[in-house]
Design a protein around this motif. Structure first.
Motif, PDB file in Angstrom:
ATOM      1  N   MET A   5       0.851  -1.197   0.000  1.00  0.00           N
ATOM      2  CA  MET A   5       0.000   0.000   0.000  1.00  0.00           C
ATOM      3  C   MET A   5       0.884   1.243   0.000  1.00  0.00           C
ATOM      4  O   MET A   5       1.791   1.355   0.812  1.00  0.00           O
ATOM      5  CB  MET A   5      -0.903   0.002   1.241  1.00  0.00           C
ATOM      6  N   ASN A   6       0.648   2.169  -0.933  1.00  0.00           N
ATOM      7  CA  ASN A   6       1.494   3.355  -1.003  1.00  0.00           C
ATOM      8  C   ASN A   6       1.019   4.427  -0.023  1.00  0.00           C
ATOM      9  O   ASN A   6      -0.027   4.293   0.624  1.00  0.00           O
ATOM     10  CB  ASN A   6       1.540   3.905  -2.431  1.00  0.00           C
ATOM     11  N   ASP A   7       1.811   5.492   0.063  1.00  0.00           N
ATOM     12  CA  ASP A   7       1.540   6.541   1.045  1.00  0.00           C
ATOM     13  C   ASP A   7       0.211   7.233   0.786  1.00  0.00           C
ATOM     14  O   ASP A   7      -0.508   7.589   1.723  1.00  0.00           O
ATOM     15  CB  ASP A   7       2.685   7.555   1.022  1.00  0.00           C
ATOM     16  N   ASP A   8      -0.144   7.424  -0.479  1.00  0.00           N
ATOM     17  CA  ASP A   8      -1.424   8.072  -0.799  1.00  0.00           C
ATOM     18  C   ASP A   8      -2.597   7.253  -0.290  1.00  0.00           C
ATOM     19  O   ASP A   8      -3.592   7.803   0.215  1.00  0.00           O
ATOM     20  CB  ASP A   8      -1.553   8.279  -2.308  1.00  0.00           C
ATOM     21  N   ASP A   9      -2.499   5.924  -0.406  1.00  0.00           N
ATOM     22  CA  ASP A   9      -3.575   5.056   0.067  1.00  0.00           C
ATOM     23  C   ASP A   9      -3.721   5.149   1.589  1.00  0.00           C
ATOM     24  O   ASP A   9      -4.835   5.187   2.120  1.00  0.00           O
ATOM     25  CB  ASP A   9      -3.301   3.603  -0.330  1.00  0.00           C
ATOM     26  N   ILE A  10      -2.591   5.170   2.279  1.00  0.00           N
ATOM     27  CA  ILE A  10      -2.630   5.253   3.736  1.00  0.00           C
ATOM     28  C   ILE A  10      -3.221   6.588   4.179  1.00  0.00           C
ATOM     29  O   ILE A  10      -4.046   6.651   5.096  1.00  0.00           O
ATOM     30  CB  ILE A  10      -1.222   5.069   4.321  1.00  0.00           C
ATOM     31  N   GLN A  11      -2.823   7.664   3.499  1.00  0.00           N
ATOM     32  CA  GLN A  11      -3.361   8.972   3.863  1.00  0.00           C
ATOM     33  C   GLN A  11      -4.869   9.018   3.629  1.00  0.00           C
ATOM     34  O   GLN A  11      -5.611   9.607   4.417  1.00  0.00           O
ATOM     35  CB  GLN A  11      -2.652  10.070   3.071  1.00  0.00           C
ATOM     36  N   GLN A  12      -5.338   8.388   2.550  1.00  0.00           N
ATOM     37  CA  GLN A  12      -6.774   8.365   2.289  1.00  0.00           C
ATOM     38  C   GLN A  12      -7.503   7.571   3.359  1.00  0.00           C
ATOM     39  O   GLN A  12      -8.611   7.930   3.774  1.00  0.00           O
ATOM     40  CB  GLN A  12      -7.051   7.766   0.906  1.00  0.00           C
ATOM     41  N   ARG A  13      -6.894   6.486   3.820  1.00  0.00           N
ATOM     42  CA  ARG A  13      -7.487   5.712   4.915  1.00  0.00           C
ATOM     43  C   ARG A  13      -7.647   6.578   6.165  1.00  0.00           C
ATOM     44  O   ARG A  13      -8.659   6.513   6.861  1.00  0.00           O
ATOM     45  CB  ARG A  13      -6.612   4.503   5.245  1.00  0.00           C
ATOM     46  N   ARG A  14      -6.633   7.363   6.435  1.00  0.00           N
ATOM     47  CA  ARG A  14      -6.695   8.231   7.616  1.00  0.00           C
ATOM     48  C   ARG A  14      -7.806   9.264   7.477  1.00  0.00           C
ATOM     49  O   ARG A  14      -8.530   9.547   8.442  1.00  0.00           O
ATOM     50  CB  ARG A  14      -5.343   8.920   7.815  1.00  0.00           C
ATOM     51  N   VAL A  15      -7.952   9.812   6.276  1.00  0.00           N
ATOM     52  CA  VAL A  15      -9.029  10.773   6.031  1.00  0.00           C
ATOM     53  C   VAL A  15     -10.384  10.104   6.213  1.00  0.00           C
ATOM     54  O   VAL A  15     -11.290  10.656   6.845  1.00  0.00           O
ATOM     55  CB  VAL A  15      -8.911  11.369   4.611  1.00  0.00           C
ATOM     56  N   ASP A  16     -10.541   8.897   5.681  1.00  0.00           N
ATOM     57  CA  ASP A  16     -11.810   8.175   5.797  1.00  0.00           C
ATOM     58  C   ASP A  16     -12.138   7.882   7.259  1.00  0.00           C
ATOM     59  O   ASP A  16     -13.295   7.997   7.688  1.00  0.00           O
ATOM     60  CB  ASP A  16     -11.737   6.863   5.014  1.00  0.00           C
ATOM     61  N   ALA A  17     -11.106   7.494   8.030  1.00  0.00           N
ATOM     62  CA  ALA A  17     -11.328   7.195   9.443  1.00  0.00           C
ATOM     63  C   ALA A  17     -11.738   8.446  10.204  1.00  0.00           C
ATOM     64  O   ALA A  17     -12.645   8.423  11.046  1.00  0.00           O
ATOM     65  CB  ALA A  17     -10.061   6.586  10.058  1.00  0.00           C
ATOM     66  N   LEU A  18     -11.073   9.559   9.890  1.00  0.00           N
ATOM     67  CA  LEU A  18     -11.411  10.814  10.556  1.00  0.00           C
ATOM     68  C   LEU A  18     -12.820  11.252  10.204  1.00  0.00           C
ATOM     69  O   LEU A  18     -13.565  11.745  11.052  1.00  0.00           O
ATOM     70  CB  LEU A  18     -10.395  11.891  10.178  1.00  0.00           C
ATOM     71  N   LYS A  19     -13.218  11.067   8.949  1.00  0.00           N
ATOM     72  CA  LYS A  19     -14.587  11.414   8.543  1.00  0.00           C
ATOM     73  C   LYS A  19     -15.608  10.634   9.352  1.00  0.00           C
ATOM     74  O   LYS A  19     -16.645  11.168   9.761  1.00  0.00           O
ATOM     75  CB  LYS A  19     -14.776  11.108   7.051  1.00  0.00           C
ATOM     76  N   ALA A  20     -15.317   9.347   9.582  1.00  0.00           N
ATOM     77  CA  ALA A  20     -16.240   8.514  10.350  1.00  0.00           C
ATOM     78  C   ALA A  20     -16.377   9.027  11.782  1.00  0.00           C
ATOM     79  O   ALA A  20     -17.468   9.036  12.358  1.00  0.00           O
ATOM     80  CB  ALA A  20     -15.766   7.068  10.345  1.00  0.00           C
ATOM     81  N   LEU A  21     -15.267   9.474  12.360  1.00  0.00           N
ATOM     82  CA  LEU A  21     -15.299   9.986  13.733  1.00  0.00           C
ATOM     83  C   LEU A  21     -16.013  11.327  13.804  1.00  0.00           C
ATOM     84  O   LEU A  21     -16.832  11.560  14.698  1.00  0.00           O
ATOM     85  CB  LEU A  21     -13.871  10.117  14.269  1.00  0.00           C
ATOM     86  N   VAL A  22     -15.719  12.199  12.842  1.00  0.00           N
ATOM     87  CA  VAL A  22     -16.364  13.513  12.812  1.00  0.00           C
ATOM     88  C   VAL A  22     -17.858  13.360  12.568  1.00  0.00           C
ATOM     89  O   VAL A  22     -18.686  14.125  13.093  1.00  0.00           O
ATOM     90  CB  VAL A  22     -15.730  14.403  11.720  1.00  0.00           C
ATOM     91  N   GLY A  23     -18.228  12.334  11.795  1.00  0.00           N
ATOM     92  CA  GLY A  23     -19.637  12.105  11.469  1.00  0.00           C
ATOM     93  C   GLY A  23     -20.505  11.774  12.660  1.00  0.00           C
ATOM     94  O   GLY A  23     -21.737  11.804  12.566  1.00  0.00           O
ATOM     95  N   LYS A  24     -19.906  11.465  13.795  1.00  0.00           N
ATOM     96  CA  LYS A  24     -20.669  11.175  15.011  1.00  0.00           C
ATOM     97  C   LYS A  24     -21.150  12.453  15.693  1.00  0.00           C
ATOM     98  O   LYS A  24     -21.856  12.401  16.692  1.00  0.00           O
ATOM     99  CB  LYS A  24     -19.817  10.349  15.981  1.00  0.00           C
ATOM    100  N   TYR A  25     -20.719  13.595  15.157  1.00  0.00           N
ATOM    101  CA  TYR A  25     -21.111  14.886  15.714  1.00  0.00           C
ATOM    102  C   TYR A  25     -21.941  15.659  14.693  1.00  0.00           C
ATOM    103  O   TYR A  25     -21.897  15.372  13.504  1.00  0.00           O
ATOM    104  CB  TYR A  25     -19.865  15.702  16.106  1.00  0.00           C
ATOM    105  N   LYS A  26     -22.689  16.634  15.167  1.00  0.00           N
ATOM    106  CA  LYS A  26     -23.573  17.397  14.287  1.00  0.00           C
ATOM    107  C   LYS A  26     -22.771  18.191  13.263  1.00  0.00           C
ATOM    108  O   LYS A  26     -23.180  18.307  12.107  1.00  0.00           O
ATOM    109  CB  LYS A  26     -24.449  18.344  15.126  1.00  0.00           C
ATOM    110  N   THR A  27     -21.661  18.767  13.691  1.00  0.00           N
ATOM    111  CA  THR A  27     -20.835  19.568  12.797  1.00  0.00           C
ATOM    112  C   THR A  27     -19.354  19.305  13.075  1.00  0.00           C
ATOM    113  O   THR A  27     -18.994  18.791  14.136  1.00  0.00           O
ATOM    114  CB  THR A  27     -21.098  21.072  12.985  1.00  0.00           C
TER     115      THR A  27
END
Length: 224
Positions: free
Chosen positions: A1-23
């Motif tokens: 897995m290249n660095d771009d893929d790992i960074q995208q995973r981190r973004v996706d994970a953060l989106k999931a965490l942020v999504g638990k809040y209204k904003t």
């Protein structure tokens, strides 16, 4: 897995965490993070490198490499067998332990997750202001022979959002110094001073030659 893929995973994970809040702003306030920084990460306008990911995990109270699992990993905690318990946002906020040099420019700091800003984080009260930070006491200028004494090695919690008053312990930045200093603020009529608790050190007169970075609201000793 290249660095771009790992960074995208981190973004996706953060989106999931942020999504638990209204904003995003509500999420950012919860953990003392700049909302603009969260937006930059989620929008791909800022790299989500190794150090930034580890700092974010520390700030959120997550296990190391948690964000690297992507959105799937962010739905739960450690995978144990085929069971992934639901993720519950931690209730303990943390603030960075920074150097005296960093403290001197803290009020101008925008991105506290910049690489190298902090390798260590310590819990703070939920009521602490978003840009609070810990500073480790150096030297013996605040070591008193009697009464209040804050020896070298103690941690002080500095809150830039708390208004200082006579008798407050403050962190200040002198115009002719590269580093911040930790002293007691004394206000005597129109005059202001930075007074060490150790009588062997001189009192500094404030005459437009410094600015108050923040007020110390908590002191603790770290044994390990």
């Amino acid at each position: 897995m290249n660095d771009d893929d790992i960074q995208q995973r981190r973004v996706d994970a953060l989106k999931a965490l942020v999504g638990k809040y209204k904003t995003k702003a509500e999420f950012a306030r919860k953990y003392g993070i700049e909302p603009s920084y969260v937006s930059q990460l989620l929008g791909g306008h800022r790299g989500f490198g190794e150090k930034s990911a580890r700092n974010m995990e520390e700030k959120l109270g997550l296990p190391p490499n948690y964000l690297d699992q992507g959105q799937g990993g962010a739905q739960g905690d450690y995978a144990i067998g085929n069971v992934k318990p639901a993720y519950e946002p931690p209730t303990t906020r943390k603030a960075p332990v920074i150097s005296h040099v960093q403290a001197g420019g803290w009020s101008e700091a925008i991105d506290i997750f910049a690489p190298g800003y902090a390798e260590r984080w310590e819990p703070v009260p939920e009521t602490a202001c978003p840009n609070a930070f810990w500073l480790e006491v150096r030297g013996d200028s605040m070591t008193a022979p009697a009464g209040l004494s804050i020896p070298e090695g103690y941690l002080v919690l500095v809150e830039p959002g708390v208004q200082e008053e006579n008798g407050s312990l403050v962190v200040a930045k002198l115009d002719d110094e590269n580093e911040a200093t930790f002293k007691k603020l004394v206000i005597d009529g129109p005059n202001k001073y930075l007074k060490p608790l150790n009588p062997d050190y001189r009192t500094i007169t404030i005459n437009g030659n410094c600015r108050i970075v923040g007020t110390v609201t908590e002191v603790k000793m770290k044994l390990r």
